[in-house]
Scaffold this motif. Structure first.
Motif, short mmCIF file in Angstrom:
data_model
loop_
_atom_site.label_atom_id
_atom_site.label_comp_id
_atom_site.label_asym_id
_atom_site.label_seq_id
_atom_site.Cartn_x
_atom_site.Cartn_y
_atom_site.Cartn_z
N LEU A 47 0.82 -1.21 0.00
CA LEU A 47 0.00 0.00 0.00
C LEU A 47 0.86 1.26 0.00
N SER A 48 1.90 1.31 0.81
CA SER A 48 2.75 2.51 0.88
C SER A 48 3.42 2.77 -0.47
N LYS A 49 3.87 1.71 -1.11
CA LYS A 49 4.51 1.87 -2.42
C LYS A 49 3.50 2.36 -3.46
N ALA A 50 2.28 1.84 -3.38
CA ALA A 50 1.24 2.28 -4.31
C ALA A 50 0.90 3.75 -4.11
N TYR A 51 0.92 4.20 -2.86
CA TYR A 51 0.63 5.61 -2.56
C TYR A 51 1.71 6.52 -3.14
N GLN A 52 2.95 6.04 -3.14
CA GLN A 52 4.07 6.86 -3.59
C GLN A 52 4.35 6.76 -5.08
N SER A 53 3.91 5.66 -5.71
CA SER A 53 4.34 5.38 -7.08
C SER A 53 3.18 5.08 -8.03
N PRO A 54 2.82 6.02 -8.89
CA PRO A 54 1.83 5.72 -9.92
C PRO A 54 2.25 4.57 -10.83
N ALA A 55 3.56 4.44 -11.05
CA ALA A 55 4.05 3.35 -11.90
C ALA A 55 3.76 1.99 -11.26
N TYR A 56 3.91 1.90 -9.95
CA TYR A 56 3.60 0.64 -9.27
C TYR A 56 2.10 0.34 -9.36
#
Length: 360
Positions: free
Chosen positions: A51-60
């Motif tokens: 979830l944290s990565k998704a919040y920070q990264s539109p590419a993810y």
């Protein structure tokens, strides 16, 4: 008239370290092979989603969406059930619920609650980024140890509990409103929001916030001995998500609703695989369709007897069988006499009044 989408499947109960249940790609391929059209995605298991990565990264987010789409699936909703639980925790449950949190905030209720609120708030932004309009969570609880009124509750205790619960959730609800995403609380024993009355208390405490909505799961109402069909009639405007989960309640001379501290397999109230319990899903799908629910019908498997893979396989077909293709016309249109205001007045005997005749 809106049509219910499905079948979907909540993946939380199926994730483990054995293929195909140990990564997003393979578990999506497995779900699609059973006939599912969507997944409800938990946000606490890094084997599936960060979830944290998704919040920070539109590419993810694009990567996740692509993995799901490659299997021919959609994401129905994200789930923050475990994080939502930690937004509000009574001290009696601190040690048990610490297991839901990262080590960095354990034994620190204030830090844990802040982490949980941040997690759920991030889910609002991520949901919007992926084009979702609903999100599934729990409310947490301050009052659950007082659910039975013995010892007698002090005056004002319940009001104070809901006041604090609302204070915790209002900033989160505002973020969901800004994102255009409905926050859907699964009404569940152990949560302060566990039935219609408690949900109404929460609405009152949050000034009837438009983002505060319901994940409808009839199994929890069977175990509470509620009328789960009348619930739809009362609260359909707030039902924005749907767990298709079966249950049964068979009281006996030794135990009833409270279960006697018995294991799930021995309790009078038990969750069952779809079709093995007592829930009248034909009526549920009919009522939700009647009221225009257009969200996903998502299997949540929690049977105390059947193997999960069997429950998942049977569940896809069960949900598909209950989906209603809505009609674009009335069944008796063939006998229509058309629309003619003058003819209608004639049928009612009113055309004579236009000619100056007196009606005796």
């Amino acid at each position: 008239m809106a049509k219910i989408k499905g079948p979907g499947i909540f993946l939380a109960q199926f994730v483990n370290d054995v293929a195909p249940f140990n990564n997003l790609h393979s578990i999506c391929q497995w779900a699609a092979s059973l006939g599912y059209k969507a997944i409800q995605l938990p946000t606490t298991d890094p084997r599936l989603f960060d979830l944290s990565k998704a919040y920070q990264s539109p590419a993810y987010c694009d990567e996740i969406k692509g993995t799901v789409a490659d299997a021919g699936l959609s994401i129905s909703e994200f789930s923050t059930h475990l994080q939502g639980q930690l937004v509000a925790v009574h001290p009696a449950y601190d040690r048990q619920f610490d297991a839901f949190a990262p080590a960095s905030v354990r034994n620190n209720p204030k830090a844990r609650a802040a982490w949980a609120a941040e997690q759920v708030t991030m889910a609002a932004a991520v949901s919007a980024r992926l084009g979702l309009n609903a999100h599934a969570t729990f409310s947490g609880a301050f009052l659950w140890p007082s659910f039975y009124p013995w010892p007698q509750r002090p005056a004002g205790l319940v009001d104070e509990g809901f006041k604090e619960l609302a204070a915790r959730w209002l900033p989160i609800l505002d973020k969901f409103q800004d994102a255009g995403v409905d926050l859907c609380f699964e009404l569940h024993p152990g949560e302060d929001l566990h039935d219609g009355v408690t949900f109404e208390r929460f609405l009152d405490a949050t000034n009837h916030h438009t983002s505060a909505n319901i994940l409808y799961d009839p199994s929890h109402f069977v175990l509470q001995q509620m009328d789960y069909l009348a619930f739809i009639d009362i609260y359909h405007e707030r039902i924005k998500a749907f767990h298709v989960k079966d249950a049964e309640f068979r009281p006996n001379g030794r135990s009833g609703v409270y279960g006697g501290y018995q294991s799930w397999i021995e309790r009078p109230g038990r969750f069952r695989s779809l079709g093995d319990g007592q829930v009248d899903f034909s009526q549920i799908f009919s009522k939700l369709t009647q009221y225009g629910f257009g969200g996903w019908a998502v299997l949540e498997w929690e049977c105390c007897l059947k193997h999960p893979e069997d429950g998942a396989r049977e569940g896809a077909e069960f949900i598909s069988r209950h989906l209603i293709r809505t009609s674009d016309r009335a069944f008796d249109d063939f006998a229509s006499s058309g629309s003619d205001p003058a003819f209608n007045r004639h049928i009612l005997g009113l055309d004579s009044l236009n000619k100056g005749e007196t009606c005796l």
